[in-house]
Design a protein around this motif. Structure first.
Motif, PDB file in Angstrom:
ATOM      1  N   ASP A 174       0.857  -1.207  -0.039  1.00  0.00           N
ATOM      2  CA  ASP A 174       0.147  -0.009   0.064  1.00  0.00           C
ATOM      3  C   ASP A 174       0.859   1.364  -0.074  1.00  0.00           C
ATOM      4  O   ASP A 174       0.375   2.364  -0.067  1.00  0.00           O
ATOM      5  CB  ASP A 174      -0.770   0.205   1.093  1.00  0.00           C
ATOM      6  CG  ASP A 174      -2.095  -0.570   0.970  1.00  0.00           C
ATOM      7  OD1 ASP A 174      -2.560  -0.937   0.000  1.00  0.00           O
ATOM      8  OD2 ASP A 174      -2.610  -1.377   2.172  1.00  0.00           O
ATOM      9  N   ALA A 175       2.122   1.069   0.333  1.00  0.00           N
ATOM     10  CA  ALA A 175       2.847   2.262   0.742  1.00  0.00           C
ATOM     11  C   ALA A 175       3.305   3.040  -0.707  1.00  0.00           C
ATOM     12  O   ALA A 175       3.856   2.175  -1.503  1.00  0.00           O
ATOM     13  CB  ALA A 175       4.059   1.966   1.417  1.00  0.00           C
ATOM     14  N   PRO A 176       3.359   4.288  -0.910  1.00  0.00           N
ATOM     15  CA  PRO A 176       3.667   4.764  -1.995  1.00  0.00           C
ATOM     16  C   PRO A 176       5.094   4.862  -2.004  1.00  0.00           C
ATOM     17  O   PRO A 176       5.593   4.763  -1.166  1.00  0.00           O
ATOM     18  CB  PRO A 176       3.347   6.175  -1.886  1.00  0.00           C
ATOM     19  CG  PRO A 176       3.019   6.588  -0.548  1.00  0.00           C
ATOM     20  CD  PRO A 176       2.879   5.291   0.079  1.00  0.00           C
TER      21      PRO A 176
ATOM     22  N   THR B 256       7.954   6.635  -1.500  1.00  0.00           N
ATOM     23  CA  THR B 256       8.384   8.031  -1.061  1.00  0.00           C
ATOM     24  C   THR B 256       9.689   8.599  -1.527  1.00  0.00           C
ATOM     25  O   THR B 256      10.006   9.748  -1.332  1.00  0.00           O
ATOM     26  CB  THR B 256       8.486   7.794   0.255  1.00  0.00           C
ATOM     27  OG1 THR B 256       9.685   6.904   0.701  1.00  0.00           O
ATOM     28  CG2 THR B 256       7.190   7.526   1.024  1.00  0.00           C
TER      29      THR B 256
ATOM     30  N   VAL C 139       4.337   5.720   6.355  1.00  0.00           N
ATOM     31  CA  VAL C 139       4.119   6.811   5.845  1.00  0.00           C
ATOM     32  C   VAL C 139       2.715   7.029   5.594  1.00  0.00           C
ATOM     33  O   VAL C 139       2.182   8.228   5.480  1.00  0.00           O
ATOM     34  CB  VAL C 139       4.744   6.726   4.354  1.00  0.00           C
ATOM     35  CG1 VAL C 139       4.297   5.797   3.188  1.00  0.00           C
ATOM     36  CG2 VAL C 139       4.758   8.140   3.656  1.00  0.00           C
ATOM     37  N   ILE C 140       1.904   6.030   5.252  1.00  0.00           N
ATOM     38  CA  ILE C 140       0.459   6.183   5.133  1.00  0.00           C
ATOM     39  C   ILE C 140      -0.326   6.715   6.338  1.00  0.00           C
ATOM     40  O   ILE C 140      -1.232   7.334   6.333  1.00  0.00           O
ATOM     41  CB  ILE C 140      -0.407   5.071   4.469  1.00  0.00           C
ATOM     42  CG1 ILE C 140       0.482   4.681   3.176  1.00  0.00           C
ATOM     43  CG2 ILE C 140      -1.821   5.512   4.140  1.00  0.00           C
ATOM     44  CD1 ILE C 140      -0.207   3.392   2.430  1.00  0.00           C
TER      45      ILE C 140
ATOM     46  N   GLU D 211       0.259  10.301   6.509  1.00  0.00           N
ATOM     47  CA  GLU D 211      -0.906  10.894   5.606  1.00  0.00           C
ATOM     48  C   GLU D 211      -2.187  10.831   6.360  1.00  0.00           C
ATOM     49  O   GLU D 211      -2.673  11.997   6.554  1.00  0.00           O
ATOM     50  CB  GLU D 211      -1.236  10.074   4.491  1.00  0.00           C
ATOM     51  CG  GLU D 211       0.366  10.185   3.397  1.00  0.00           C
ATOM     52  CD  GLU D 211       0.149   9.346   2.280  1.00  0.00           C
ATOM     53  OE1 GLU D 211      -0.869   9.306   1.364  1.00  0.00           O
ATOM     54  OE2 GLU D 211       0.961   8.422   2.082  1.00  0.00           O
TER      55      GLU D 211
ATOM     56  N   GLY E 155      -0.264   0.117   8.923  1.00  0.00           N
ATOM     57  CA  GLY E 155       0.658   0.349   7.430  1.00  0.00           C
ATOM     58  C   GLY E 155      -0.365   0.312   6.276  1.00  0.00           C
ATOM     59  O   GLY E 155       0.045   0.560   5.220  1.00  0.00           O
TER      60      GLY E 155
ATOM     61  N   ILE F 155      -4.076   0.485   4.161  1.00  0.00           N
ATOM     62  CA  ILE F 155      -4.995   1.784   4.206  1.00  0.00           C
ATOM     63  C   ILE F 155      -6.369   1.298   5.225  1.00  0.00           C
ATOM     64  O   ILE F 155      -7.029   1.936   5.618  1.00  0.00           O
ATOM     65  CB  ILE F 155      -5.228   1.958   2.636  1.00  0.00           C
ATOM     66  CG1 ILE F 155      -4.100   2.667   2.175  1.00  0.00           C
ATOM     67  CG2 ILE F 155      -6.923   2.866   2.609  1.00  0.00           C
ATOM     68  CD1 ILE F 155      -4.292   3.245   0.753  1.00  0.00           C
TER      69      ILE F 155
END
Lengths: 41, 219
Positions: free
Chosen positions: A3-5, A7, B101-102, B105, B135, B137
């Protein structure tokens, strides 16, 4: 699938605020985390 | 009522000292006789970690830091004991090491909806205490819904990475400040406090910033 973009991809960051000089206070040895896990005491 | 002292806090969801530091800062803010406005900022300790890291935090730290497993276990035992001393019951056996990271966000999404502080607390508890995944969504949307945010809209925003640029701006600003570890507190844009310091340190810095602000105002 992750799911992680990515970065590291060239996404334009929102404008960072101005960065004034800051004076450090407190003890140097307080617990904290740095890249890769826990650092400090 | 006196003007609030702004405190900007750089932190990562999977930093054990950040949750401890949050509690210590809150205790310090309670000792300070004034208003405090807190804003959390993103700091990624390990941006290259896969969302579904195949292993435990001990495996992860051992691999990443090149330390023997026994030493990492000792480190985690130490930090778990410190957490316990501030009322946090870390359960490292249930922790899902992941990419945060999400979740950052999501913290920006929550900020845009006036719920950043609640979201931050929920994410830290989810990761360290509840053994939830922070982690993915879908898991993050569940946590957001638990504090009353719109699950579907969270999924939409996180899937579109609407707030990724804000995360990057925070990371860039941390770098500009020279921040190399978290938690890191910037009091009133003037004073930096690194690490999970004692409540008195935070209270003293808040008082100092408040006194200076009052003097400036009375000039």
């Amino acid at each position: 699938m992750s799911d992680a973009p990515d970065t590291t991809a060239p996404v334009a960051p929102a404008e960072a605020a101005s960065v004034p000089t800051i004076e450090l206070l407190g003890q140097a040895a307080a617990g904290g985390c740095c890249g890769g896990g826990s650092c400090g005491v | 009522m006196s003007e609030a002292i702004k405190v900007d806090i750089w932190s990562d969801v999977q930093c054990p000292w950040c949750y401890i530091g949050k509690r210590k800062f809150e205790a310090g803010a309670a000792l300070f006789d004034g208003n405090v406005e807190v804003e959390y900022h993103s700091f990624e300790l390990a941006p290259d970690t896969p969302v579904d890291f195949d292993g435990s935090p001990v495996d992860y730290l051992s691999q990443r830091k090149g330390l023997p497993v026994a030493e990492v276990e000792q480190m985690l035992e130490h930090v778990t004991g410190i957490a316990e001393s501030v009322g946090l019951h870390y359960d490292y056996d249930s922790v899902h090491q992941t990419n945060t990271v999400i979740s950052h966000e999501l913290l920006h999404y929550a900020k845009a909806h006036g719920r950043q502080l609640d979201m931050k607390e929920r994410l830290l508890k989810a990761y360290f205490v509840d053994g939830r995944h922070v982690g993915r969504i879908a898991d993050l949307a569940d946590l957001a819904a638990e504090i009353g945010l719109d699950r579907d809209d969270v999924i939409r925003a996180l899937t579109a990475h609407d707030f990724l640029a804000d995360v990057k701006a925070d990371v860039a600003q941390a770098s500009a400040y020279g921040i190399q570890g978290v938690p890191f507190f910037v009091i009133d844009g003037k004073y930096g406090i690194s690490g999970a310091q004692d409540p008195d340190t935070f209270a003293q810095a808040l008082r100092q910033a408040h006194t200076e602000k009052s003097e400036e105002k009375n000039k």
